[in-house]
Design an enzyme around this catalytic site. Structure first.
Site, PDB file in Angstrom:
ATOM      1  N   VAL A  10       0.820  -1.212   0.000  1.00  0.00           N
ATOM      2  CA  VAL A  10       0.000   0.000   0.000  1.00  0.00           C
ATOM      3  C   VAL A  10       0.852   1.260   0.000  1.00  0.00           C
ATOM      4  O   VAL A  10       0.338   2.364  -0.187  1.00  0.00           O
ATOM      5  CB  VAL A  10      -0.982   0.025   1.188  1.00  0.00           C
ATOM      6  CG1 VAL A  10      -1.950  -1.142   1.103  1.00  0.00           C
ATOM      7  CG2 VAL A  10      -0.254   0.024   2.523  1.00  0.00           C
ATOM      8  N   SER A  61      -4.322   7.066  15.727  1.00  0.00           N
ATOM      9  CA  SER A  61      -3.597   6.880  16.990  1.00  0.00           C
ATOM     10  C   SER A  61      -3.859   8.101  17.856  1.00  0.00           C
ATOM     11  O   SER A  61      -4.090   9.200  17.328  1.00  0.00           O
ATOM     12  CB  SER A  61      -2.099   6.746  16.728  1.00  0.00           C
ATOM     13  OG  SER A  61      -1.355   6.838  17.941  1.00  0.00           O
ATOM     14  N   TYR A 119       5.761  10.366  13.273  1.00  0.00           N
ATOM     15  CA  TYR A 119       4.655   9.411  13.389  1.00  0.00           C
ATOM     16  C   TYR A 119       3.390  10.132  13.830  1.00  0.00           C
ATOM     17  O   TYR A 119       2.309   9.922  13.273  1.00  0.00           O
ATOM     18  CB  TYR A 119       5.018   8.308  14.390  1.00  0.00           C
ATOM     19  CG  TYR A 119       3.916   7.288  14.584  1.00  0.00           C
ATOM     20  CD1 TYR A 119       3.743   6.248  13.685  1.00  0.00           C
ATOM     21  CD2 TYR A 119       3.034   7.376  15.664  1.00  0.00           C
ATOM     22  CE1 TYR A 119       2.717   5.318  13.845  1.00  0.00           C
ATOM     23  CE2 TYR A 119       2.016   6.454  15.842  1.00  0.00           C
ATOM     24  CZ  TYR A 119       1.864   5.424  14.925  1.00  0.00           C
ATOM     25  OH  TYR A 119       0.851   4.522  15.088  1.00  0.00           O
ATOM     26  N   LYS A 176      -0.278  10.456  11.710  1.00  0.00           N
ATOM     27  CA  LYS A 176      -1.578  10.039  12.236  1.00  0.00           C
ATOM     28  C   LYS A 176      -2.535  11.227  12.382  1.00  0.00           C
ATOM     29  O   LYS A 176      -3.758  11.058  12.243  1.00  0.00           O
ATOM     30  CB  LYS A 176      -1.395   9.316  13.571  1.00  0.00           C
ATOM     31  CG  LYS A 176      -0.715   7.954  13.426  1.00  0.00           C
ATOM     32  CD  LYS A 176      -1.484   7.014  12.512  1.00  0.00           C
ATOM     33  CE  LYS A 176      -0.903   5.621  12.495  1.00  0.00           C
ATOM     34  NZ  LYS A 176      -1.692   4.693  11.648  1.00  0.00           N
TER      35      LYS A 176
END
Length: 253
Positions: free
Chosen positions: A67, A150, A163, A167
C-alpha cells in the site's frame, strides 16, 4: 467479545496479517463475512495467517500488495473487490512506526527527510490510495471505511513527531473523506493508545509501566478490543461519520 451477523458481507483489511488487523479479520470472518487480508508480498506472516484461518473454516482470501506504492495499492484493492464480489468495509490499518526505538521529542536532528517521507507515504497516503480505489464499490454497497489512527495524532507523545504528524493527517483525512463520500459511505477512525501487541517499537519496561500507571483503566488495550471498535464502526454506528474514537483506557483525558 461482541458478535455480529455479517453473513453475505465482505471486508478488505490492510495490514491484516498481525496485531489489530489480524484480530479484525478474525472477528469479521467469525461473524460470517468474507474477508480479504492484505499484507506485503514478502511478509511470510500473510500466507500463514490466510492458511490458518481457512483451516479454521473462515472465508478469507489473500490480497498481497504494497500500500506504500500507488499502483500496487490500486491493483490490490481492485483485485480484492473482484475476488470478494462486492465491498462493504475497507479497514485502512496498514502502517509503520518507521523506527525501532523512540526518538526523544527534543532530538530534531534524528527526524530525517527520509523518515518523514516513509511515514507519510505508508501511514497517510496509503489511506487515500486505498479509499479512492475502493470508493465506487463501497458506494454501491452503502459501505464504510475505518482508518487506524492513533492518540499520537490527537497530540499525545509518540515514538517520533513524524509518526504523530502522519496520524494527525489520517484524522484530518477521515473527516474530509466522510464529507466527500457522504451519504453513501461512512468514514471513521479508531485512535488506539498503547496496545499490547507485537508493534515494531521497542518500548522499555519502565516506559510500559509508566504508561499503565498513567492510564485510568490501569492496563493496555488488546488488539481484540480495538478490533471490536473497528467492527462496530464498520457495520453498526449508522449515524456516525467523520469521527475519530479514542480507545486508550482514558489516558488522553
Amino acid at each position: 467479545m461482541i458478535s455480529f451477523d455479517l453473513s453475505g458481507r465482505t471486508a478488505l483489511i490492510t495490514g491484516g496479517a498481525s496485531g489489530i488487523g489480524l484480530e479484525a479479520v478474525r472477528l469479521i470472518a467469525k461473524s460470517g463475512a468474507t474477508v480479504a487480508i492484505n499484507f506485503l508480498p514478502d511478509d511470510p506472516r500473510g500466507p500463514v495467517a490466510v492458511k490458518a484461518l481457512q483451516e479454521e473454516g473462515f472465508k478469507v482470501v489473500a490480497a498481497p500488495g504494497d500500500v506504500g506504492n500507488a499502483e500496487s495499492a490500486k491493483q490490490m484493492v481492485l483485485k480484492a473487490i473482484a475476488d470478494l464480489g462486492r465491498l462493504d468495509l475497507l479497514v485502512n490499518n496498514a502502517g509503520t512506526p518507521g523506527v525501532r526505538h523512540p526518538i526523544p521529542i527534543t532530538d530534531l536532528d534524528s527526524i530525517t527527510e527520509e523518515l518523514w517521507a516513509n511515514l507519510l507515504n505508508v501511514n497517510f497516503m496509503s489511506v487515500f490510495r486505498c479509499s479512492k480505489a475502493a470508493a465506487p464499490a463501497l458506494k454501491d454497497a452503502g459501505g464504510a471505511i475505518v482508518n487506524t489512527a492513533s492518540i499520537a495524532g490527537l497530540g499525545a507523545v509518540a515514538s517520533t513527531i513524524a509518526y504523530s504528524g502522519s496520524k494527525a493527517a489520517v484524522i484530518n483525512l477521515t473527516k474530509n473523506l466522510a464529507r466527500s463520500l457522504a451519504p453513501d459511505v461512512r468514514v471513521n477512525s479508531v485512535a488506539p493508545g498503547a496496545v499490547d501487541s507485537s508493534w515494531g517499537i521497542e518500548w522499555s519496561e519502565e516506559r510500559r509501566q509508566t504508561t499503565i500507571a498513567a492510564t485510568p483503566m490501569k492496563r493496555l488495550a488488546t488488539p481484540a478490543e480495538v478490533a471490536e471498535l473497528i467492527v462496530y464502526l464498520g457495520f453498526a454506528a449508522k449515524m456516525t461519520t467523520g469521527q475519530t474514537i479514542a480507545i486508550d483506557g482514558g489516558i488522553s483525558i
